[in-house]
Design a protein around this motif. Sequence first.
Motif, short mmCIF file in Angstrom:
data_model
loop_
_atom_site.label_atom_id
_atom_site.label_comp_id
_atom_site.label_asym_id
_atom_site.label_seq_id
_atom_site.Cartn_x
_atom_site.Cartn_y
_atom_site.Cartn_z
N ILE A 19 0.86 -1.20 0.00
CA ILE A 19 0.00 0.00 0.00
C ILE A 19 0.89 1.24 0.00
CG2 ILE A 19 -1.76 1.33 1.27
CD1 ILE A 19 -2.92 -1.30 0.44
N MET A 20 0.59 2.16 -0.92
CA MET A 20 1.25 3.48 -0.92
C MET A 20 0.31 4.42 -0.17
SD MET A 20 4.07 3.26 -2.71
CE MET A 20 4.52 4.58 -3.80
N ASP A 119 -14.45 13.44 1.89
CA ASP A 119 -13.44 12.63 2.57
C ASP A 119 -12.08 13.07 2.04
OD1 ASP A 119 -12.39 10.83 4.36
OD2 ASP A 119 -13.08 9.04 3.32
N ASP A 120 -11.02 12.59 2.69
CA ASP A 120 -9.69 13.00 2.23
C ASP A 120 -9.32 12.33 0.92
OD1 ASP A 120 -9.40 10.48 3.54
OD2 ASP A 120 -7.28 10.84 3.90
N LEU A 121 -9.76 11.06 0.74
CA LEU A 121 -9.21 10.27 -0.36
C LEU A 121 -10.22 9.23 -0.83
CD1 LEU A 121 -5.66 8.79 -0.45
CD2 LEU A 121 -7.59 7.21 -0.62
N ILE A 122 -10.28 9.02 -2.16
CA ILE A 122 -11.08 7.91 -2.69
C ILE A 122 -10.12 6.89 -3.32
CG2 ILE A 122 -11.60 9.24 -4.83
CD1 ILE A 122 -14.27 7.54 -4.89
N GLY A 126 -15.34 2.10 -1.92
CA GLY A 126 -16.26 1.35 -1.06
C GLY A 126 -16.80 2.17 0.10
N LEU A 151 -7.18 7.93 -6.30
CA LEU A 151 -6.27 6.90 -6.82
C LEU A 151 -6.99 6.24 -8.00
CD1 LEU A 151 -5.17 5.31 -3.38
CD2 LEU A 151 -4.22 7.31 -4.56
P1 AMP Z 1 -11.84 3.15 -0.21
O1 AMP Z 1 -13.06 2.75 0.53
O2 AMP Z 1 -11.07 1.99 -0.76
O3 AMP Z 1 -12.13 4.20 -1.27
O4 AMP Z 1 -10.85 3.81 0.84
C1 AMP Z 1 -11.03 5.12 1.24
C2 AMP Z 1 -10.75 5.33 2.71
O5 AMP Z 1 -9.59 4.64 3.15
C3 AMP Z 1 -10.51 6.80 2.97
O6 AMP Z 1 -11.16 7.15 4.18
C4 AMP Z 1 -9.01 6.94 3.06
O7 AMP Z 1 -8.66 7.80 4.10
C5 AMP Z 1 -8.48 5.53 3.32
N1 AMP Z 1 -7.45 5.09 2.34
C6 AMP Z 1 -7.57 4.07 1.44
N2 AMP Z 1 -6.45 3.91 0.73
C7 AMP Z 1 -5.59 4.87 1.15
C8 AMP Z 1 -4.25 5.26 0.76
N3 AMP Z 1 -3.57 4.61 -0.21
N4 AMP Z 1 -3.69 6.31 1.40
C9 AMP Z 1 -4.37 6.97 2.37
N5 AMP Z 1 -5.62 6.66 2.78
C10 AMP Z 1 -6.22 5.63 2.19
#
Ligand code: AMP
Length: 174
Positions: A19-20, A119-122, A126, A151
């Motif tokens: 994981i990055m 949110d901070d990041l997608i 999910g 991402l």
């Molecule tokens: P997802 O549900 O896969 O879109 O993941 C999003 C959530 O997980 C967000 O609340 C992010 O803060 C965290 N997250 C997932 N992957 C990372 C990443 N590579 N770097 C930082 N935060 C991440």
Amino acid sequence: MDALKKKIRTIPDFPKSGIMFRDITTLLKDGDGFHDAADALLARYRPMQIDLVAGIESRGFIIGGVLAYELSVGFVPLRKKGKLPAKTASASYELEYGTDTIEAHVDAICPGNRVLLVDDLIATGGTAAAACELIEKLGGEIVECAFIVELPELQGRQRLGARPVFTLVSFEGE
Ligand code: AMP
């Protein structure tokens, strides 16, 4: 946006191998960077009619709180299971192993409210998809889903279907 991107730190292999981790704390501690990120989002959302900002625990609270304050609208925390004290509604989403659940107070969003999700990041989308389902279950209408970081390789936008998505910076294979 390149300047913003440079202020986000990448930690390889956190929290696990492969994981990055895109760490926005380095952006947040930079006064100009935090201000510029918030301003870029505000420039987009000031002209839109928004009734509420909903932020996903926990980093979504930081940027979401600023946006709600500046837009002069209310803020709704979407929290991990078991944290909210009054009656809640919930939505679950798949993790690599098992599921996770987010909750909102049932009276936090009224039918017809126009909600900006933050949110901070997608990544896979999910978490945000479950947040959208929860908001919609309560009768809210998603105006847009806003993130600082995307991402794209993980195709989170697709997971959100027709709901509009806006992001400030994206990291691809870096
Ligand atoms: P997802 O549900 O896969 O879109 O993941 C999003 C959530 O997980 C967000 O609340 C992010 O803060 C965290 N997250 C997932 N992957 C990372 C990443 N590579 N770097 C930082 N935060 C991440």
